[in-house]
Enzyme design. Sequence first.
Site, mmCIF file in Angstrom:
data_model
loop_
_atom_site.group_PDB
_atom_site.id
_atom_site.type_symbol
_atom_site.label_atom_id
_atom_site.label_comp_id
_atom_site.label_asym_id
_atom_site.label_seq_id
_atom_site.Cartn_x
_atom_site.Cartn_y
_atom_site.Cartn_z
ATOM 1 N N GLY A 116 0.814 -1.214 0.000
ATOM 2 C CA GLY A 116 0.000 0.000 0.000
ATOM 3 C C GLY A 116 0.851 1.269 0.000
ATOM 4 O O GLY A 116 0.434 2.296 -0.546
ATOM 5 N N GLU A 119 1.725 1.851 -3.461
ATOM 6 C CA GLU A 119 0.527 2.272 -4.209
ATOM 7 C C GLU A 119 0.214 3.740 -3.935
ATOM 8 O O GLU A 119 -0.193 4.474 -4.831
ATOM 9 C CB GLU A 119 -0.653 1.379 -3.824
ATOM 10 C CG GLU A 119 -0.407 -0.066 -4.244
ATOM 11 C CD GLU A 119 -1.577 -0.976 -3.942
ATOM 12 O OE1 GLU A 119 -1.690 -1.402 -2.785
ATOM 13 O OE2 GLU A 119 -2.368 -1.241 -4.855
ATOM 14 N N GLU A 141 2.403 -8.150 -2.326
ATOM 15 C CA GLU A 141 1.122 -8.731 -1.883
ATOM 16 C C GLU A 141 0.956 -10.195 -2.266
ATOM 17 O O GLU A 141 0.304 -10.965 -1.559
ATOM 18 C CB GLU A 141 -0.055 -7.934 -2.471
ATOM 19 C CG GLU A 141 -0.256 -6.559 -1.857
ATOM 20 C CD GLU A 141 0.568 -5.462 -2.498
ATOM 21 O OE1 GLU A 141 1.560 -5.773 -3.214
ATOM 22 O OE2 GLU A 141 0.244 -4.286 -2.281
#
Length: 677
Positions: A116, A119, A141
Amino acid sequence: MTEQQIQHWRMITDDENVVWLHLDKSDAHVNTLSSVVMQEFEQMLHRLEQQTPTGVVILSDKSSGFIAGADVHEFSDRTDEDEIFAYIRYCQSLFERLQALPCPSVALIHGYCMGGGTELALACQYRVGVDEPDTRIGLPEIRLGIHPGYGGTVRSTRLLGPLTAMDMMLTGRALSARAGKRIGLFDYVVPQRHLHNAARRIIQQRPPVRKTKALHKMLSLRPVRPLLAWQLRKQVMKKADKNHYPAPYALIDLWEKYAGADDMMKQEARSVARLIGTNSAQNLIRVFFLQAAMKEAARQSSFKAGHVHVIGAGAMGGDIATWCALQGLTVTLQDQSAERIAPALGRAARLFRKKLKSTRLVTAAMDRLIPDPDRHGLGRADVVIEAIFEDLEVKQQLFREIEPLIRDDTLLCTNTSSIPLQELGECLHRPQRLVGLHFFNPVEKMQLVEIVHADNTDNNVINNAAAFTKQIAKLPLKVKSSPGFLINRVLMPYLLEAAFMVQEGIDPGLIDKASVRFGMPMGPVELADKVGLDICLSVAEILTSHLGGKVPDILNDYVSSGYTGLKSGRGFYEYRKGKPVKHRAGEDNELIRTIQDRLILRLLNEAVACLREGVVDSEDMLDAGMIFATGFAPFTGGPLKYLHSLKLENQKQRFEEFNKKYGGRFEMDAGWNKLLC
Ligand code: NAI
C-alpha cells in the site's frame, strides 16, 4: 509556517505554501496504512482540497522507512467479501483524490516502501528515493496470497509497462533505490541529505511527469494481451500450482481482461476481496504473522554484538563467519592452520561479490573477515561460535581450553547438529552459559537458526542468542536440546520414507512429483541427494539410536558405494551438469495419493511427538520452523495447521493400514488424540 497534527499525521505548511505531510503511526515501529490511518488521510486530503497549496510532499517520520503496506492484521479478521470490497474501494477513492490534486505531489521514500505504501507513492506525480542500501520498494502482496488492491495493478502497469510491472507483482520482489530508478518507479534517487531539497526543486520546476511509453501502450492492446498473458501463466505455472496459489493467476486474468478499461480499479478491488477469503491467503497471512512473531521473540534482549569469533573454518563455520561479516560484524575466524581457513575466504569473496556488487563494499567486507589461526580475537569477541568436527571429546577439549580465555559476558555458542547440549556443557565451569546456534546448510540461503537450550541453560543466554540471530538477519526458533532438535527430527522420517519407497522400486521421479504436488518446494528424493546421502545417513543413525526405528538398507548401500548425492554426481538420481536425470513420471493418481500420505503422515507424526515432548513451545512455532527451514507447503499454514484440517478417524484408519503394510513405522503418536479431539 503552520502546523496541524492529528494522531498519526502531521501537516506542515511552509512559507512557500508547500504542504509537508508526515506520517508517524503512533505506538508502532513502522508505518502501516491501517483503517484509522486511512480515515485520517481522508481528513488531510479534505484540507488539501480546500487549501490549494503550491505542492504536497508525503514523507515518513519513522527511521525504519516510508510505509510497510496495509495493516495486514485487519485483513486476517475480515473475510466478508462485500465488506472488504467496499473498504478497498474506499481506499482506492482516497488515492484517486490524491492523484487528482491540482498541485504537484511528491513521495519522499527512505527504507521500506511496500504494498500500500508503494501504491500511495504511485498515486503521487513524482517519487524520490534515498540512495542507500536499505531503501527497498516493492509490491509483495502476492506473498500474502493476494495482489495489489489500492490501484497498484492499474498504475504500475501503466507507468512501468506490463512486462516490468507484472514481473514485479508476480514475484513480489523488492527493488533497491537504483533498480527502482532504472525501471522508472523512482523519478530521482538522491543522498539522504538532499531529499527535502529535491522535493522543493521538483515543486518549483515541475519537470515533465513520467508518461506511459508507446511500447507499453502497445503491449496492453487488446489483441496483444492474450499472448502476453499466456506467457506469464506459463512462467507462473512452473512455480505455483493454481489450486494452492490462486493469486498470481487472478492478477494475470485481471490485467488480461481489464487493462486500459475504465473499471479496472473496480475489478481489482473485487479480485482482491475474493482472494482474501481463500484458505491460501489466510494461511499465507498467518505465515507472515509467524515470521513477525519469531522476530518479536528476539526482542526480549537488547544484546548486540560487534565482534564474532568463529572456531572451525569448514563448510559451516566458514560460511557462518562469512554471513556475519556480510551483516557488518567484525569476524575472526580460527582453525588449526591458515591453510584450512583459506578455502572459506575464497567462498566469502565470491559471496560478497554476488551480494554487494560494488568493489568498495566487497573490500570492506573482506577486511571485516579476519583469519585468526592463533585465536587473537577470542578474548575480545562478544560471541564465540564453535563449529569444529562433530565429536564430543574433541569439542569438550576445545571448550576446556577456551573457557578461561573468553570474557565473562561473551555469548558461547555451538553449532553442533546432534550432540546433546547438557553433555557438551559438562566440561565447562559455567555450563549454563552454553547455547546451541544450529545453522542450516547452506547458511547463505537458510533463514532459520535453531536456538538450542538444555534444562540448565541460562534464560538470558537464550534470549541473547535469539537477539544475535535476529541481528544477523536470521529467524530464531527456540528448541529444547533433544536428538535432532526440531527440524531434522521432523524432516528425517519424511526423507527416510522416500528412501524406503525407492527401495521398494517406486520411481524416484514419481515420489518427488507427488510431494511437489502436495506443495513442497522440492521432492524428498532430490532433497536427500542435495543434502548428501552420507549426512542423511549419519543424522538418521543418531535419531534411530535414540528414538528407535530403522534406517533403510538402500541408504547404507548407496553411501558405501560412494553415491552420496549431488556432490558425488550420483545418489538416488544421476546428475548431469548439476541437474538430476529424471524419467517421465507416470500419472497413477491412486499411487500418488498413497505416496503423499506415507510421506506427510510420517512427518506429521513426528511433529506431533515433538510438540507432546515440549521440544518446541507451541504449534505456531513448530509451523514457522518447518516452513522457514524446509519450505513445508506455506499455503497450508504449516504442518499443524494442515493437521487440524484432517479427521482423526480417517487418519487412524490410514495409520493402521500403513502399519500393516509397511511394518511398525506408522505407529500413531499419542499426541494426535489431544490435537484432533
Ligand atoms: P567440517 O569438517 O567441514 O569443518 C570442521 C572444521 O573444524 C575443519 O576445518 C577443522 O580443521 C576444524 N577443526 C577441527 N578441530 C578444530 C580445533 N580443535 N580447533 C580449530 N578448528 C578445528 O565440518 P562442518 O560440516 O562444517 O561441521 C561443523 C559443525 O557444524 C559440526 O558440529 C556439525 O555437526 C555442524 N553442522 C553441520 C552441518 C552440515 O550440513 N555440514 C549443518 C549444521 C550443523
